[in-house]
Design an enzyme around this catalytic site. Structure first.
Site, PDB file in Angstrom:
ATOM      1  N   CYS A  54       1.356 -32.551  70.243  1.00  0.00           N
ATOM      2  CA  CYS A  54       0.291 -32.507  71.260  1.00  0.00           C
ATOM      3  C   CYS A  54      -0.543 -33.787  71.246  1.00  0.00           C
ATOM      4  CB  CYS A  54      -0.606 -31.294  71.022  1.00  0.00           C
ATOM      5  SG  CYS A  54      -1.848 -31.068  72.304  1.00  0.00           S
ATOM      6  N   CYS A  58      -7.491 -32.137  68.182  1.00  0.00           N
ATOM      7  CA  CYS A  58      -8.257 -31.006  67.622  1.00  0.00           C
ATOM      8  C   CYS A  58      -8.078 -30.988  66.095  1.00  0.00           C
ATOM      9  CB  CYS A  58      -7.780 -29.703  68.246  1.00  0.00           C
ATOM     10  SG  CYS A  58      -7.639 -29.800  70.045  1.00  0.00           S
ATOM     11  N   CYS A  61      -5.888 -28.317  64.170  1.00  0.00           N
ATOM     12  CA  CYS A  61      -4.595 -27.878  64.701  1.00  0.00           C
ATOM     13  C   CYS A  61      -3.375 -28.543  64.058  1.00  0.00           C
ATOM     14  CB  CYS A  61      -4.574 -28.090  66.206  1.00  0.00           C
ATOM     15  SG  CYS A  61      -3.117 -27.336  66.975  1.00  0.00           S
ATOM     16  N   CYS A  98       1.243 -13.267  75.335  1.00  0.00           N
ATOM     17  CA  CYS A  98       0.505 -14.526  75.491  1.00  0.00           C
ATOM     18  C   CYS A  98       1.415 -15.710  75.146  1.00  0.00           C
ATOM     19  CB  CYS A  98      -0.695 -14.569  74.552  1.00  0.00           C
ATOM     20  SG  CYS A  98      -1.758 -13.131  74.694  1.00  0.00           S
ATOM     21  N   CYS A 129      -0.441 -13.568  79.748  1.00  0.00           N
ATOM     22  CA  CYS A 129      -1.499 -14.519  79.404  1.00  0.00           C
ATOM     23  C   CYS A 129      -0.823 -15.846  79.075  1.00  0.00           C
ATOM     24  CB  CYS A 129      -2.280 -14.010  78.194  1.00  0.00           C
ATOM     25  SG  CYS A 129      -3.539 -15.178  77.621  1.00  0.00           S
ATOM     26  N   CYS A 189      -9.930 -15.732  79.124  1.00  0.00           N
ATOM     27  CA  CYS A 189      -9.943 -15.389  77.706  1.00  0.00           C
ATOM     28  C   CYS A 189     -10.477 -16.630  77.007  1.00  0.00           C
ATOM     29  CB  CYS A 189      -8.513 -15.067  77.266  1.00  0.00           C
ATOM     30  SG  CYS A 189      -8.317 -14.958  75.476  1.00  0.00           S
ATOM     31  N   ARG A 261     -11.551 -10.162  70.335  1.00  0.00           N
ATOM     32  CA  ARG A 261     -10.288 -10.160  69.565  1.00  0.00           C
ATOM     33  C   ARG A 261     -10.470 -10.786  68.193  1.00  0.00           C
ATOM     34  NH1 ARG A 261      -6.680 -12.710  72.738  1.00  0.00           N
ATOM     35  NH2 ARG A 261      -6.424 -10.758  73.842  1.00  0.00           N
TER      36      ARG A 261
HETATM   37  N1  SAM Z   1      -3.083 -26.278  73.627  1.00  0.00           N
HETATM   38  C1  SAM Z   1      -3.784 -25.207  74.187  1.00  0.00           C
HETATM   39  C2  SAM Z   1      -5.271 -25.331  74.010  1.00  0.00           C
HETATM   40  O1  SAM Z   1      -5.722 -25.991  73.116  1.00  0.00           O
HETATM   41  O2  SAM Z   1      -5.988 -24.714  74.788  1.00  0.00           O
HETATM   42  C3  SAM Z   1      -3.334 -23.859  73.679  1.00  0.00           C
HETATM   43  C4  SAM Z   1      -2.993 -23.602  72.254  1.00  0.00           C
HETATM   44  S1  SAM Z   1      -4.288 -23.724  71.055  1.00  0.00           S
HETATM   45  C5  SAM Z   1      -3.371 -23.648  69.589  1.00  0.00           C
HETATM   46  C6  SAM Z   1      -5.199 -22.211  71.202  1.00  0.00           C
HETATM   47  C7  SAM Z   1      -6.360 -21.964  70.271  1.00  0.00           C
HETATM   48  O3  SAM Z   1      -5.883 -21.583  68.993  1.00  0.00           O
HETATM   49  C8  SAM Z   1      -7.311 -23.107  69.970  1.00  0.00           C
HETATM   50  O4  SAM Z   1      -8.234 -23.306  71.007  1.00  0.00           O
HETATM   51  C9  SAM Z   1      -7.996 -22.617  68.710  1.00  0.00           C
HETATM   52  O5  SAM Z   1      -9.156 -21.880  69.016  1.00  0.00           O
HETATM   53  C10 SAM Z   1      -6.939 -21.716  68.060  1.00  0.00           C
HETATM   54  N2  SAM Z   1      -6.424 -22.336  66.820  1.00  0.00           N
HETATM   55  C11 SAM Z   1      -5.562 -23.371  66.751  1.00  0.00           C
HETATM   56  N3  SAM Z   1      -5.323 -23.719  65.468  1.00  0.00           N
HETATM   57  C12 SAM Z   1      -6.054 -22.886  64.705  1.00  0.00           C
HETATM   58  C13 SAM Z   1      -6.243 -22.739  63.291  1.00  0.00           C
HETATM   59  N4  SAM Z   1      -5.657 -23.549  62.437  1.00  0.00           N
HETATM   60  N5  SAM Z   1      -7.057 -21.763  62.842  1.00  0.00           N
HETATM   61  C14 SAM Z   1      -7.683 -20.939  63.724  1.00  0.00           C
HETATM   62  N6  SAM Z   1      -7.539 -21.037  65.061  1.00  0.00           N
HETATM   63  C15 SAM Z   1      -6.748 -21.983  65.557  1.00  0.00           C
HETATM   64 FE1  SF4 Z   2      -3.094 -29.441  71.270  1.00  0.00          FE
HETATM   65 FE2  SF4 Z   2      -3.600 -27.883  69.191  1.00  0.00          FE
HETATM   66 FE3  SF4 Z   2      -5.613 -28.980  70.518  1.00  0.00          FE
HETATM   67 FE4  SF4 Z   2      -4.159 -27.017  71.695  1.00  0.00          FE
HETATM   68  S1  SF4 Z   2      -5.453 -26.809  69.891  1.00  0.00           S
HETATM   69  S2  SF4 Z   2      -4.829 -28.958  72.607  1.00  0.00           S
HETATM   70  S3  SF4 Z   2      -2.144 -27.466  70.800  1.00  0.00           S
HETATM   71  S4  SF4 Z   2      -4.030 -30.106  69.365  1.00  0.00           S
END
Ligand code: SAM
Ligand code: SF4
Ligand code: DTB
Length: 326
Positions: A54, A58, A61, A98, A129, A189, A261
């Site tokens: 990606c 973040c 992530c 989802c 979703c 959501c 949730r």
């Molecule tokens: N890329 C898209 C986005 O960021 O909207 C969708 C997937 S992203 C993985 C969805 C959500 O998963 C993130 O906004 C975050 O809140 C949650 N998430 C991701 N990694 C996580 C982690 N290591 N621990 C807890 N929540 C996590």
């Molecule tokens: Fe990309 Fe992970 Fe951020 Fe979603 S949460 S935008 S998958 S880096």
């Protein structure tokens, strides 16, 4: 002190959050019982339809290409594979499917496959979703017309703390997409993550942003950070379980009719902590042994927990029937 039910301010939300725990839990459970069956939990199943690589940064992530994470990037998976997984999820009792993609935003060339996924899952009688990153006006209409019920787009934390966690997009970008989704008639959501080094005030600000949306999101996922190797938050200090429960209860009181949730992190929670979260008003979970890339409790483990607590998985149409009766 009289605490209002609507028009939440920082002061009134903080006062709720800071109540003695027994008062906070009692109040959250009372609100919960007005709007939901307290012994029913909605169950959703997640599937990663495009994993890793990606462009966003973040800090929590495993899928960010900028984090030094070693997770390999995949392409968007085949529609048929998605439908096979959705069928399994439905047979296992999940009512919502989802689909998540590790994108900053979908490309125009991906839309036909995404539309086919939504149409196919919907045709099986499940709620749909997706979470695909930012969307433009054309994309929200395409997804809505395909039958998308919910779009997940988390604000993750407070506006103040956002740039400490993500620098490749802004809090305002997030709100823009949520508004677009809501205006198109798709349910929102949106929630966030606790345990990223934010202060209690940031957690309350995050809930206030959600609660003061018109309307508040239908579904509010509260994730406990699952620290991922090689990410900047790999060694973050875990959140105190009681602090976590307080945020669940505050979310329930601020957003009485939203599903709250209990999302990522359940594999690290004791049965007692999960039971307290359900008492505090959490009424939805992800089921199945994987989330997107991280682990989740096995289905058997959840069945034992539900049996111990006398909880039942909500069936399709349960809540609609309850709303009609109110
Ligand atoms: N890329 C898209 C986005 O960021 O909207 C969708 C997937 S992203 C993985 C969805 C959500 O998963 C993130 O906004 C975050 O809140 C949650 N998430 C991701 N990694 C996580 C982690 N290591 N621990 C807890 N929540 C996590
Ligand atoms: Fe990309 Fe992970 Fe951020 Fe979603 S949460 S935008 S998958 S880096
Ligand atoms: C949400 O708030 N939590 C889910 C879902 N929305 C997409 C994702 C949790 C991801 C946990 C980390 C992982 O599996 O990589």
């Amino acid at each position: 002190m009289i605490i209002p039910y609507s028009g939440w301010t920082k002061k009134s939300a903080q006062a709720v959050h800071d109540l003695p725990l027994m008062d906070l839990l009692f109040r959250a459970q009372t609100v919960h019982r007005k709007h939901f069956d307290p012994n029913k939990i909605q169950t959703s199943k997640l599937l990663s339809i495009k994993t890793g690589g990606c462009a966003e940064d973040c800090a929590y992530c495993s899928q960010s290409a900028r984090n030094g994470s070693t997770l390999p990037a995949s392409k968007l998976i085949e529609v048929q594979r998605v439908l096979t997984e959705a069928k399994k999820a439905k047979d296992g009792g999940a009512t919502r499917f989802c689909m998540g993609a590790a994108w900053r935003e979908p490309k125009a060339r991906d839309m036909a496959a995404l539309v086919a996924m939504v149409e196919g899952v919907k045709a099986m009688g499940m709620e749909t979703c997706m979470t695909l990153g930012m969307l433009d006006d054309t994309q929200v209409v395409q997804l809505r017309d395909a039958g998308l019920d919910y779009y997940n787009h988390n604000i993750d934390t407070s506006e103040r703390y956002y740039s400490e966690v993500i620098t490749t997009r802004t809090f305002a970008d997030r709100i823009d997409t949520m508004n677009r989704v809501q205006e198109a008639g798709i349910k929102v959501c949106s929630g966030g993550i606790l345990g990223m080094g934010e202060h209690t005030g940031d957690r309350i600000d995050m809930l206030l942003t959600l609660a003061n949306m018109q309307p508040a999101p239908d579904s509010v996922p509260i994730n406990m950070l699952m620290p991922q190797a090689d990410t900047p938050l790999a060694d973050a200090e875990p959140i105190d379980p009681i602090d976590f429960v307080r945020i669940i209860a505050t979310a329930r009181i601020l957003m009485p009719t939203s599903y709250v949730r209990l999302s990522a992190g359940r594999s690290e929670m004791s049965d007692e902590m999960q039971a307290m979260c359900f008492f505090a008003g959490a009424n939805s979970i992800f089921v199945g042994e994987t989330l997107l890339t991280a682990e989740n409790p096995e289905e058997d483990t959840d069945m034992v927990l539900f049996a111990k607590l006398g909880l039942q998985a909500e069936k399709a149409g349960d809540q609609a029937g309850r709303e009609a009766a109110e």
